[in-house]
Motif scaffolding. Structure first.
Motif, mmCIF file in Angstrom:
data_model
loop_
_atom_site.group_PDB
_atom_site.id
_atom_site.type_symbol
_atom_site.label_atom_id
_atom_site.label_comp_id
_atom_site.label_asym_id
_atom_site.label_seq_id
_atom_site.Cartn_x
_atom_site.Cartn_y
_atom_site.Cartn_z
ATOM 1 N N GLN A 510 0.816 -1.208 0.000
ATOM 2 C CA GLN A 510 0.000 0.000 0.000
ATOM 3 C C GLN A 510 0.855 1.265 0.000
ATOM 4 O OE1 GLN A 510 -2.590 -1.076 3.391
ATOM 5 N NE2 GLN A 510 -4.293 -0.751 1.966
ATOM 6 N N VAL A 511 0.237 2.357 -0.519
ATOM 7 C CA VAL A 511 0.937 3.623 -0.688
ATOM 8 C C VAL A 511 0.118 4.737 -0.048
ATOM 9 C CG1 VAL A 511 1.813 5.271 -2.406
ATOM 10 C CG2 VAL A 511 1.838 2.812 -2.911
ATOM 11 N N ILE A 512 0.806 5.699 0.579
ATOM 12 C CA ILE A 512 0.133 6.917 1.048
ATOM 13 C C ILE A 512 0.694 8.094 0.266
ATOM 14 C CG2 ILE A 512 -0.067 8.532 2.970
ATOM 15 C CD1 ILE A 512 -0.189 6.198 4.881
ATOM 16 N N LEU A 513 -0.212 8.918 -0.294
ATOM 17 C CA LEU A 513 0.213 10.156 -0.950
ATOM 18 C C LEU A 513 -0.268 11.323 -0.102
ATOM 19 C CD1 LEU A 513 -0.530 9.651 -4.764
ATOM 20 C CD2 LEU A 513 1.685 9.556 -3.591
ATOM 21 N N PHE A 514 0.665 12.212 0.235
ATOM 22 C CA PHE A 514 0.337 13.305 1.139
ATOM 23 C C PHE A 514 0.426 14.641 0.409
ATOM 24 C CE2 PHE A 514 2.304 16.556 3.923
ATOM 25 C CZ PHE A 514 1.254 16.742 4.804
ATOM 26 N N LEU A 515 -0.613 15.454 0.586
ATOM 27 C CA LEU A 515 -0.607 16.817 0.050
ATOM 28 C C LEU A 515 -1.443 17.664 0.985
ATOM 29 C CD1 LEU A 515 0.090 18.778 -2.268
ATOM 30 C CD2 LEU A 515 -2.075 18.156 -3.313
ATOM 31 N N ASN A 516 -0.844 18.716 1.493
ATOM 32 C CA ASN A 516 -1.544 19.446 2.542
ATOM 33 C C ASN A 516 -2.466 20.549 2.022
ATOM 34 O OD1 ASN A 516 -2.244 19.671 5.144
ATOM 35 N ND2 ASN A 516 -0.494 20.893 5.787
ATOM 36 N N ARG A 517 -3.250 20.241 1.011
ATOM 37 C CA ARG A 517 -4.235 21.200 0.506
ATOM 38 C C ARG A 517 -5.436 20.452 -0.016
ATOM 39 N NH1 ARG A 517 -0.460 25.007 -2.792
ATOM 40 N NH2 ARG A 517 -0.561 23.150 -4.071
ATOM 41 N N ARG A 518 -6.615 20.917 0.347
ATOM 42 C CA ARG A 518 -7.830 20.254 -0.108
ATOM 43 C C ARG A 518 -8.252 20.802 -1.458
ATOM 44 N NH1 ARG A 518 -12.254 21.765 2.834
ATOM 45 N NH2 ARG A 518 -11.202 23.537 3.759
ATOM 46 N N GLY A 519 -9.187 20.091 -2.096
ATOM 47 C CA GLY A 519 -9.856 20.610 -3.276
ATOM 48 C C GLY A 519 -9.192 20.221 -4.580
ATOM 49 N N GLY A 520 -9.710 20.830 -5.664
ATOM 50 C CA GLY A 520 -9.167 20.560 -6.997
ATOM 51 C C GLY A 520 -8.093 21.582 -7.271
ATOM 52 N N ALA A 521 -8.372 22.490 -8.242
ATOM 53 C CA ALA A 521 -7.441 23.581 -8.484
ATOM 54 C C ALA A 521 -7.515 24.522 -7.296
ATOM 55 C CB ALA A 521 -7.824 24.324 -9.757
ATOM 56 N N GLU A 548 -19.059 19.013 -5.938
ATOM 57 C CA GLU A 548 -20.246 19.875 -6.079
ATOM 58 C C GLU A 548 -20.121 20.788 -7.296
ATOM 59 O OE1 GLU A 548 -20.083 21.168 -1.550
ATOM 60 O OE2 GLU A 548 -18.338 20.411 -2.629
ATOM 61 N N ASP A 549 -18.935 20.742 -7.950
ATOM 62 C CA ASP A 549 -18.664 21.580 -9.098
ATOM 63 C C ASP A 549 -18.843 23.059 -8.767
ATOM 64 O OD1 ASP A 549 -17.778 21.865 -11.674
ATOM 65 O OD2 ASP A 549 -19.797 21.912 -12.531
ATOM 66 N N VAL A 550 -18.189 23.501 -7.703
ATOM 67 C CA VAL A 550 -18.280 24.911 -7.296
ATOM 68 C C VAL A 550 -16.888 25.411 -6.894
ATOM 69 C CG1 VAL A 550 -20.656 24.942 -6.435
ATOM 70 C CG2 VAL A 550 -18.812 24.169 -4.930
ATOM 71 N N LEU A 551 -16.810 26.728 -6.695
ATOM 72 C CA LEU A 551 -15.618 27.326 -6.112
ATOM 73 C C LEU A 551 -15.921 27.636 -4.651
ATOM 74 C CD1 LEU A 551 -14.589 29.846 -8.932
ATOM 75 C CD2 LEU A 551 -13.726 27.533 -8.529
ATOM 76 N N VAL A 552 -14.979 27.340 -3.764
ATOM 77 C CA VAL A 552 -15.228 27.501 -2.331
ATOM 78 C C VAL A 552 -14.130 28.357 -1.695
ATOM 79 C CG1 VAL A 552 -15.493 26.267 -0.124
ATOM 80 C CG2 VAL A 552 -16.271 25.201 -2.244
ATOM 81 N N CYS A 553 -14.531 29.240 -0.762
ATOM 82 C CA CYS A 553 -13.558 29.991 0.023
ATOM 83 C C CYS A 553 -13.209 29.147 1.253
ATOM 84 C CB CYS A 553 -14.140 31.333 0.469
ATOM 85 S SG CYS A 553 -13.131 32.140 1.730
ATOM 86 N N CYS A 556 -14.174 31.238 4.726
ATOM 87 C CA CYS A 556 -15.529 31.507 5.229
ATOM 88 C C CYS A 556 -16.563 30.574 4.621
ATOM 89 C CB CYS A 556 -15.925 32.952 4.978
ATOM 90 S SG CYS A 556 -16.302 33.304 3.255
ATOM 91 N N ASN A 557 -16.095 29.651 3.761
ATOM 92 C CA ASN A 557 -16.994 28.673 3.165
ATOM 93 C C ASN A 557 -17.972 29.258 2.141
ATOM 94 O OD1 ASN A 557 -17.255 25.942 3.019
ATOM 95 N ND2 ASN A 557 -19.020 25.859 4.384
ATOM 96 N N TYR A 558 -17.705 30.483 1.676
ATOM 97 C CA TYR A 558 -18.525 31.077 0.612
ATOM 98 C C TYR A 558 -18.407 30.209 -0.637
ATOM 99 C CZ TYR A 558 -19.269 34.169 -3.423
ATOM 100 O OH TYR A 558 -19.662 34.694 -4.628
ATOM 101 N N ARG A 559 -19.516 29.992 -1.350
ATOM 102 C CA ARG A 559 -19.503 29.161 -2.540
ATOM 103 C C ARG A 559 -20.046 29.903 -3.734
ATOM 104 N NH1 ARG A 559 -19.731 23.493 -0.869
ATOM 105 N NH2 ARG A 559 -18.723 23.727 1.123
ATOM 106 N N MET A 560 -19.496 29.671 -4.914
ATOM 107 C CA MET A 560 -20.094 30.202 -6.133
ATOM 108 C C MET A 560 -19.907 29.191 -7.254
ATOM 109 S SD MET A 560 -17.369 33.125 -7.370
ATOM 110 C CE MET A 560 -17.978 33.272 -9.039
ATOM 111 N N SER A 561 -20.793 29.262 -8.258
ATOM 112 C CA SER A 561 -20.649 28.332 -9.365
ATOM 113 C C SER A 561 -19.435 28.750 -10.192
ATOM 114 C CB SER A 561 -21.923 28.323 -10.202
ATOM 115 O OG SER A 561 -22.196 29.633 -10.604
ATOM 116 N N ILE A 562 -18.890 27.809 -10.926
ATOM 117 C CA ILE A 562 -17.667 28.087 -11.687
ATOM 118 C C ILE A 562 -18.031 28.907 -12.928
ATOM 119 C CG2 ILE A 562 -15.772 27.016 -12.971
ATOM 120 C CD1 ILE A 562 -16.036 24.646 -10.994
ATOM 121 N N PRO A 563 -17.460 30.106 -13.060
ATOM 122 C CA PRO A 563 -17.859 30.949 -14.186
ATOM 123 C C PRO A 563 -17.324 30.399 -15.519
ATOM 124 C CG PRO A 563 -16.092 31.982 -12.953
ATOM 125 C CD PRO A 563 -16.441 30.727 -12.215
ATOM 126 N N GLN A 564 -18.112 30.566 -16.566
ATOM 127 C CA GLN A 564 -17.686 30.128 -17.901
ATOM 128 C C GLN A 564 -16.831 31.202 -18.568
ATOM 129 O OE1 GLN A 564 -18.483 26.993 -19.094
ATOM 130 N NE2 GLN A 564 -19.230 26.789 -16.976
#
Ligand code: ADP
Ligand code: ZN
Ligand code: ZN
Length: 813
Positions: A510-521, A548-553, A556-564
């Protein structure tokens, strides 16, 4: 007449107590919770001291008692006072840390008939007054709320106060009761005779309903109903199998009320002390002797720093030290960084002290927490385990406090009172005469410095306890990502890591991959004009989340949809940059299509899965690669893990914080400690753009001593803790310019105070915008006060409204 100094639950009370008179009929103890008149309100308070004379001339009387027994012990009262003074927090905030859960509940006001019937004439009463009086006398006791419902609020209050004044009725106050819901657990039992069940099982087997048959056979052997969860574990069947036999009328499901146990002991077998290694033995003997002399009252409190890599046997030393304390008639408190992440540790304590371990965690309902608090206070447990607030548990006869992973930042509370549980524990031990063990593989450099200076006793466990000769510390390779780029490799995985992962997965490891940041981009930018999407309230970049296909702060957990299209230039060339764990999971899926992946971070555990479920899945080898944030670095013992990959060691390194190097060293050492816990050996690969950095170099060599030497030299040079103490003062306001002006005004005020008092060793840094300049719509400016005792100065001067003070701050805020 006696008087009481009371800490009152009011924001204006600040760090003061207030004098109240104790009326002759009332018996009041130190530590008791009382009702006191304050302004035109009735507030909760806790008696901190009894005196013969009031501190002021005019005193009001204590209105009533909340609980008949004291809620705080004398040493807890001293501790609360110390917290309020040291961290400059309101006194009641500090007191509140130690109150029973749910203490700040609603007050219920009762109106009742006096004990001795009054003799006066009631003929002059109005009709309404007489109506209320008769009601109260008839019922004995009614709530003011009830009267208000009948008469209207104003009328009810007016009439009752008139009757109270005439001595015809009396008022009293009680807390709304906490409701403890009984816990019910589903049980299974046969609905038919055992012989018939076996017969049915044979028929089911013939029809290939193997699981149902197995379940029936299992139950036919049981002499009494069994808990559903236990049955399902034993015969390994799904809920639908149970439902099938229930619907056939062969098995019954019943809800049984159980006494709630803080720990499920099901599947936990008692364990016994291991024969210690020489190093463990030496450590335990020092602690034992300190415990012994402390219990005799012939030694002053001592603090031990138990320094040993993961797997060196620290926990075994804690267990045996606790057993020793118990033998001497004492009890212990054990703090762990995060209770949800340490199920294995809790199991080890529960198996060594069966039914004598209390676990405090926030998953319990308020009623259950209250119940647990009461049982601890009654002395039902030898050991209380919990995260930082467990230090305030009402554990009687405290003899030993253990702080595991003492360097962890979760021990610092980030709301008032901004206390550090380690410092509170050391103070509490001093007040109660207890011994403290601080344990860590990578001690906080401030702690290690104190051990070097002789304030703490250093105990070293230099090696892993190896049952066979199989698991020394893992080999660590540092990969320079600049070289990868030069070689044309732009993927997240260096050539080394790719090869090692493929080999491990193919070999069934087994392998563990560590990265100290959540989310996608981790940020989203327009390629045309360079505009970066930021939270409007916090100004930090927004992180993309795939699920959820959104952008998150992340502030403060503010969310917005991903702009086109770009909000500024309307271009469609939106680019996603930076990597978080979600993105890493996606990329790993492309690069290693044959590997089964499992992600573990706050986003996953907030949703469908608990920490336990994810861990259990990985341990059962239902996944080959575990991808996660620092959660994966915690004290887990996973024997099949032979490779740990740190995808980017740089995330925390470049923060403008003097602890950035220390933090990186701690995280890397901890993650590296995950590899090679079994007999298969282990390997760690650290990817970085700064391979020469001392934190990375020393972590790669498992060399705490060299890290410490470098770090402490920098601290000394720059006059940072432990050579000074810091106080961070933050002012926040919706208007940035006003915020800056206030910070500058405060600076002048502090400089004046420092000069007029002639304090030579205090200096000021700033004002400067905080690291997170704008948070939830408010701008923030900071001043840092540095010196030997900044809180001594700050406690002397009135701090204007709107300022937040953090003594001994950690990290950037
Ligand atoms: P740490 O807390 O430092 O990570 P542990 O106490 O968890 O170390 O010990 C690591 C492993 O070694 C555990 O599986 C533990 O049961 C085992 N162990 C600890 N001490 C001994 C000992 N004296 N003899 C045999 N095994 C031990
Ligand atoms: Zn643009
Ligand atoms: Zn925000």
């Amino acid at each position: 007449m006696g008087y009481a100094e009371v800490s009152v639950n009011s924001p204006v009370a600040q760090r003061r107590t207030f004098s109240y008179a104790i009326s002759p009929g009332l018996s009041i103890d130190v530590g008791q919770a009382v009702w006191v008149p304050f302004g035109d309100k009735l507030l909760q308070g806790v008696v901190l001291q009894l005196t013969d004379y009031p501190a002021v001339e005019e005193t009001k009387e204590i209105a009533g008692v909340i609980e008949p027994h004291p809620v705080l012990s004398p040493s807890q009262i001293l501790l609360a006072r110390w917290i309020s003074e040291h961290y400059l927090s309101p006194l009641f905030d500090a007191v509140a840390l130690m109150l029973p859960p749910g203490f700040e509940r609603k007050v219920v006001t009762f109106i009742s008939a006096p004990l001795t019937p009054p003799k006066q004439d009631t003929s002059s009463l109005t009709q309404k007054q007489r109506h209320v009086l008769e009601l109260v006398w008839r019922r004995g006791k009614v709530t003011l709320k009830g009267l208000e419902r009948v008469l209207g609020t104003r009328q009810a209050r007016l009439i009752t106060s008139q009757l109270v004044n005439q001595g015809l009725v009396v008022k009293s106050y009680e807390l709304e009761r906490v409701k403890v819901k009984p816990k019910k657990v589903p049980y299974l039992r046969l609905a038919v005779k055992a012989s018939q069940a076996r017969h049915e099982a044979t028929r089911l087997r013939e029809r290939r309903a193997i699981k149902q048959a197995g379940l029936l056979e299992f139950l036919s052997k049981a002499s009494q109903p069994l808990p559903l969860a236990e049955v399902r574990k034993s015969v390994n069947c799904s809920a639908s199998v149970v439902a099938a036999v229930v619907s056939k009328g062969l098995v019954e499901l019943q809800q049984v009320e159980v006494r709630r146990e803080p720990i499920s002991y099901q599947g936990i077998t008692p364990s016994y002390p291991l024969t210690l290694t020489a190093a463990q033995k030496a450590a335990l003997e020092s602690i034992q002797s300190s415990l012994f002399w402390m219990a005799k009252g012939e030694a002053s409190p001592s603090v031990f720093l138990l320094h040993g890599v993961t797997g060196s046997g620290k926990t075994e030393v804690y267990l045996q030290a606790l057993a020793e304390a118990v033998k001497l008639g004492k009890r212990g408190i054990v703090l762990v960084p995060e209770i949800a992440l340490t199920p294995q540790t809790i199991e080890r304590f529960a198996s060594r002290f069966p039914h004598k371990v209390a676990v405090l965690h926030s998953k319990l309902s308020l009623g259950e927490q209250f119940d647990e608090w009461q049982r601890i206070k009654n002395g039902e447990f030898d050991v209380v385990i919990g995260s930082r607030s467990a230090i305030f548990a009402p554990q009687p006869d405290l003899g030993l406090i253990v702080i595991d992973e003492e360097h962890e930042w979760t021990y610092k509370q980030d709301t008032s009172p901004r206390y550090h549980a380690r410092d509170v524990a050391i103070k509490l031990a001093e007040l109660t005469g207890a011994v403290v063990i601080l344990g860590s593989a990578t001690p906080d450099v401030e702690t290690f410095y104190r051990a070097q200076m002789g304030n703490y006793q250093l105990l070293e466990l230099p090696e892993r306890v190896t049952p066979s000769e199989g698991s020394p510390l893992p080999q660590v390779e540092v990969v320079d990502l600049r070289e990868e780029l030069k070689a044309g490799n732009r993927s997240l995985f260096s050539r080394s890591l790719t090869q090692a992962m493929a080999k491990a997965v193919a070999g069934g490891e087994q392998v563990i991959l560590f990265l100290n940041r959540r989310g996608g981009a981790t940020f989203v930018q327009c390629r045309n004009c360079g505009f970066v999407l930021r939270c409007k309230r916090c100004e930090v970049t927004l992180t993309q989340h795939f699920a959820e296909d959104v952008l998150v702060c992340h502030q403060c957990n503010y969310r917005m949809s991903i702009p086109q299209i770009c909000p500024r230039c309307l271009s469609r060339r939106i680019k996603f940059l930076g990597i978080g764990t979600e993105k890493l999971e996606q990329e790993a899926g492309y690069t290693f299509p044959q590997a089964r992946l499992l992600r573990w971070d706050r986003d996953v555990t907030r949703g469908r899965y608990s920490h336990e479920e994810i861990l259990a899945k990985f341990r059962a080898h239902d996944a080959d690669v575990l991808i996660g944030t620092q959660m994966v670095a915690k004290g887990l013992d996973l024997p099949l893990v032979t490779l740990v990959g740190v995808v980017s060691a740089d995330t925390g390194l470049n923060l403008p914080d003097f602890r950035a190097g220390e933090r990186t060293f701690q995280l890397l050492s901890q993650v590296a400690g995950r590899a090679g816990r079994g007999t298969l050996g282990g390997q760690v690969i650290i990817q970085t753009y700064s391979p020469e950095h001392y934190a990375i170099q020393t972590a790669a060599k498992h060399d705490y001593a060299s890290f410490y030497d470098r770090e402490i030299a920098y601290r000394r040079q720059l006059r940072n803790p432990p050579f000074t103490r810091l106080a961070c003062l933050t002012y926040s306001h919706a208007n940035d310019a006003l915020c800056q002006r206030e910070a500058e005004r405060m600076k002048r005020l502090l400089v004046e105070e420092i000069n007029s008092r002639g304090i030579a060793d205090l200096s000021l840094v700033g004002p400067a915008p905080a690291f997170i300049h704008k948070l939830r719509g408010r701008f923030r400016w900071q001043l840092i006060l540095r010196g030997s005792e900044p809180s001594a100065l700050l406690s002397q001067i009135p701090i204007p409204q709107g300022w937040m003070i953090d003594i001994d701050p950690l990290g950037l805020v």
